[in-house]
Design an enzyme around this catalytic site. Sequence first.
Site, mmCIF file in Angstrom:
data_model
loop_
_atom_site.group_PDB
_atom_site.id
_atom_site.type_symbol
_atom_site.label_atom_id
_atom_site.label_comp_id
_atom_site.label_asym_id
_atom_site.label_seq_id
_atom_site.Cartn_x
_atom_site.Cartn_y
_atom_site.Cartn_z
ATOM 1 N N HIS A 103 0.793 -1.232 0.000
ATOM 2 C CA HIS A 103 0.000 0.000 0.000
ATOM 3 C C HIS A 103 0.815 1.265 0.000
ATOM 4 O O HIS A 103 0.255 2.364 -0.046
ATOM 5 C CB HIS A 103 -0.927 0.041 1.218
ATOM 6 C CG HIS A 103 -2.122 -0.838 1.081
ATOM 7 N ND1 HIS A 103 -3.299 -0.411 0.503
ATOM 8 C CD2 HIS A 103 -2.311 -2.126 1.416
ATOM 9 C CE1 HIS A 103 -4.170 -1.405 0.517
ATOM 10 N NE2 HIS A 103 -3.597 -2.459 1.059
ATOM 11 N N LYS A 122 -8.950 14.253 3.742
ATOM 12 C CA LYS A 122 -8.135 13.044 3.801
ATOM 13 C C LYS A 122 -7.252 13.168 5.031
ATOM 14 O O LYS A 122 -7.202 14.247 5.640
ATOM 15 C CB LYS A 122 -7.280 12.913 2.543
ATOM 16 C CG LYS A 122 -6.524 14.219 2.183
ATOM 17 C CD LYS A 122 -5.690 14.089 0.919
ATOM 18 C CE LYS A 122 -6.480 14.060 -0.354
ATOM 19 N NZ LYS A 122 -6.351 12.871 -1.148
ATOM 20 N N ARG A 123 -6.578 12.080 5.429
ATOM 21 C CA ARG A 123 -5.630 12.192 6.524
ATOM 22 C C ARG A 123 -4.609 13.283 6.227
ATOM 23 O O ARG A 123 -4.262 13.521 5.072
ATOM 24 C CB ARG A 123 -4.915 10.851 6.745
ATOM 25 C CG ARG A 123 -5.744 9.828 7.480
ATOM 26 C CD ARG A 123 -6.132 10.256 8.859
ATOM 27 N NE ARG A 123 -4.997 10.212 9.766
ATOM 28 C CZ ARG A 123 -4.811 9.284 10.691
ATOM 29 N NH1 ARG A 123 -5.709 8.335 10.877
ATOM 30 N NH2 ARG A 123 -3.753 9.298 11.480
ATOM 31 N N LYS A 161 0.762 14.473 1.219
ATOM 32 C CA LYS A 161 -0.536 14.807 0.606
ATOM 33 C C LYS A 161 -0.648 16.310 0.335
ATOM 34 O O LYS A 161 -1.553 16.773 -0.359
ATOM 35 C CB LYS A 161 -1.684 14.331 1.496
ATOM 36 C CG LYS A 161 -1.805 12.797 1.545
ATOM 37 C CD LYS A 161 -2.909 12.367 2.508
ATOM 38 C CE LYS A 161 -3.048 10.861 2.670
ATOM 39 N NZ LYS A 161 -3.833 10.219 1.601
ATOM 40 N N THR A 167 -8.270 6.721 -2.851
ATOM 41 C CA THR A 167 -9.625 6.279 -3.183
ATOM 42 C C THR A 167 -10.586 7.456 -3.016
ATOM 43 O O THR A 167 -11.654 7.473 -3.629
ATOM 44 C CB THR A 167 -10.080 5.114 -2.278
ATOM 45 O OG1 THR A 167 -9.802 5.460 -0.914
ATOM 46 C CG2 THR A 167 -9.370 3.834 -2.646
ATOM 47 N N LYS A 227 -14.047 8.692 -5.199
ATOM 48 C CA LYS A 227 -15.361 9.048 -4.650
ATOM 49 C C LYS A 227 -15.809 10.412 -5.176
ATOM 50 O O LYS A 227 -16.976 10.607 -5.534
ATOM 51 C CB LYS A 227 -15.306 9.095 -3.115
ATOM 52 C CG LYS A 227 -14.931 7.781 -2.448
ATOM 53 C CD LYS A 227 -14.606 8.019 -0.964
ATOM 54 C CE LYS A 227 -13.862 6.848 -0.355
ATOM 55 N NZ LYS A 227 -13.200 7.205 0.936
HETATM 56 C C1 LIG Z 1 -11.967 7.374 1.268
HETATM 57 C C2 LIG Z 1 -11.539 7.748 2.623
HETATM 58 C C3 LIG Z 1 -10.188 7.969 2.896
HETATM 59 C C4 LIG Z 1 -9.119 7.891 1.841
HETATM 60 O O1 LIG Z 1 -8.976 9.151 1.240
HETATM 61 P P1 LIG Z 1 -7.703 9.513 0.348
HETATM 62 O O2 LIG Z 1 -8.049 10.845 -0.208
HETATM 63 O O3 LIG Z 1 -7.618 8.463 -0.714
HETATM 64 O O4 LIG Z 1 -6.534 9.538 1.256
HETATM 65 C C5 LIG Z 1 -9.835 8.326 4.174
HETATM 66 N N1 LIG Z 1 -10.763 8.461 5.157
HETATM 67 C C6 LIG Z 1 -12.064 8.270 4.924
HETATM 68 C C7 LIG Z 1 -13.031 8.441 6.036
HETATM 69 C C8 LIG Z 1 -12.501 7.898 3.655
HETATM 70 O O5 LIG Z 1 -13.809 7.688 3.445
#
Ligand SMILES: *Cc1c(COP(=O)(O)O)cnc(C)c1O
Length: 822
Positions: free
Chosen positions: A357, A548-549, A554, A657, A661
């Site tokens: 990952h 995101k985190r 990032k 991911t 979305k």
């Molecule tokens: C989809 C999702 C992530 C992943 O987000 P990235 O932008 O790909 O880092 C992290 N936290 C939550 C709650 C999510 O739904």
Amino acid sequence: MGKHNEGQDLKSSLMNHLWYTNCKDMYSATPRDKYTATVFAVRDFIAKKWIETQQAYYEVDAKRVYYLSLEFLLGRLLHNYILNLRLDAEFRAASDVLAIPYDELIELEWDAGLGNGGLGRLAACFLDSMASMSYPGYGYGIRYEYGIFFQKIVDGHQIETPDNWLRYGNAWEFPRPEVLYMVHFHGKVNSIMDRNKKLRMEWADTDSVMAMAYDYPILGYDNNTVNTLRLWSAKSTRDFDFQYFNSGDYVRAVEDKSTSESISKVLYPNDQSLAGKELRLKQQYFFVSATLKDILRRYCKEHKKFNAFPKKVAIQLNDTHPAIAIPELMRLLVDDNDLEWDTAWEVTTKTFSYTNHTILPEALETWSEEIMWHLLPRHLQIIREIDRRFQIQVSFRFPDDPQRKHRLAILSRNGRDVVNMARLAIVGSHTVNGVSELHSDIIKDVVFKDFHEMWPKKFQNVTNGVTPRRWILEANPGLSQLIMEAIGDQWLKNLELLHDLEPFATDTQFQQRFLDIKYQNKIKLRDFVKKTFNLSLDPEIMLDCQVKRFHEYKRQLLNILHAITLYNRLITGQVDPDMVPRTILFAGKSAPGYFICKLIIKLIHSVAAIIHAHPLAREKLQLIFVPNYSVTEAQTIIPAAELSEQVSTAGYEASGTGNMKFALNGALTIGTLDGANIEIREEVGPENFFLFGLQAEEIAALRATYNPMQYLDNNEELTLIMHQLSTGYFSPENKDLFQPIVNVFLGEGDKYFVLADYKDYIQQQETVSETYKDKQLWAKMAILNVARCGKFSSDRAIQTYAEKIWDVQSITARKGGSFDIT
Ligand SMILES: *Cc1c(COP(=O)(O)O)cnc(C)c1O
């Protein structure tokens, strides 16, 4: 109970559960009682399907897939399961009887946060897809008592508070006190001669703890499949040890209990970095050992010998966190089941596959031999033997290259003696996959190059995906309705059918409805942040989101630099009077010990306050931070977003991911050529994606000579920002507060190339704003994003795993007791 005469049945079911399961009437029932009564009513639809699914797997002796993951970020289940049962309308109507609106009922559920971010959410999407495609899949993990912490913001700072998610019980879980395994730690290894004069190893004088199973139903969409997520909870062996209690020291016996039960107490909150704590290795081994014993028990019910094991069992390792499963299976086969080493190794390597990952060095797991020797002495021996045999194999393959075997060694001996878990996982698996095309290429060409040369066919790509049931149908009912009116409802099972929407991208009526839905979703988000956090959000202006985190790679910092740039331009009148106003929304948690990321969160709040205080700025620009980003928050924010920020340094985001979305919910992306962004851009077309920044190869080439100062020399705006940060412009009460951020850029070499990408990013943001002025053009681009992102369904990912890696078939139970294998 079926769909027939549902109305009355469902109402009486709800009332029955309120009365007879919860023992409450309408006077004494709390809203939570009404929620649990509803869960119990849903469970009644699930139970029979669950039993029959498991019977079907058993009767055809199906090959099972076991998805081992230290994280499952499930979110809420009630509304999701009602939608999967397609009983939405029925439950909405029946909930009248509880005198609480359905939409309030579903919000009473606690968001199950047993994961940090992308990796844990991926595991949850994969469970949904396995069930929805009727694959015999099982999730295995830990039932943490505390999930990911709650993030509170106090004076702009992140404060962590515990997520005591089981405080009110959990109506979804089925405790299985009879499914119980003993897990051992510590002790020593004796070599003994057995009755047949065979030398064998005996792991003795161990400490032990019991693993007890809790099962969660994983319900497929619009089918009869219910799979199982089995989570282990640690229980003291003292509970089962009467002797101990009778020995007199009753109080100590009870005290000891809590130490062993601490194993499943809390999820480690570090995303993409390691704490290296012994308790974490204990968690890993605890859940892996119980899981493998459970898998062997299930297999041995039907089979006497182990040669068919890989034909009946596929085990997927979600990152290296469960990689200790490889020596554990060897131990179970060799020590406990008398297999020869070579036979056991063949079974093991045909069973496991491993998903990588990340290539971030701080996230690649190693365990010191010292910790491993102390905790798992027999496993360290087995790993040494795996490594010894592997080294011989390498020397044999590359006789003229004696250095090579050191580069590949599982146990590295340069300086610190450590077990390299990624190398162990690669050697012990038949397949290793990355999670996007770019990431898989980097694995093959850079990070695990030597392994790829050794075993070219072992390496594959499976680009990540997300489940359209949660991320479109549930999160965005307005858009789902619009899509159904245009192309029917089969896209929920085959997301590539979204391509049928393409002709509507230029249909002005459809465009208008699409924009209206986006506006409605922004209103819902406005109401949510008002009610929950007392934040204001203007639905009339562009919503630009980075959720995101928090991590330096990032590059939330790049986004803040843009916000500050706009602010500086606004207060000095350097903008068009018709500048497109926007809200820049951030959400995300920082690891509790990640100093710079916590400071970035504070910076966002400080900049937001300065913008808000200036009349020329606040008219065109708003900055908001939504606390406690989690699956539920994501489901509210993403459908409202118009611009998706996917701005990681090229080469660092394995897939992402969140990016998928957003695109599937009709946001346009501003992003780098990183992770799955590349594939999103390929799918939607370059004209429908705002690209900027250096490419992964350019970053790699620049690294040796990179001088961030050089980017200040010919950029006045950037120079001003650095000056503002270091002189306390955004922190008048504490002028040095943001100096560490300046140091990241200028003192520590700007490791993530923020300054190098700044100019191109700002320019591309201007293009975004220009494009936004043309509502029809924007709508067309956004609709094409939705129509062309069908590839990013987790169904496609799971189908790829099933065919190319697991070799499993889907199994559907038919009424009347016969089963289809397809
Ligand atoms: C989809 C999702 C992530 C992943 O987000 P990235 O932008 O790909 O880092 C992290 N936290 C939550 C709650 C999510 O739904």
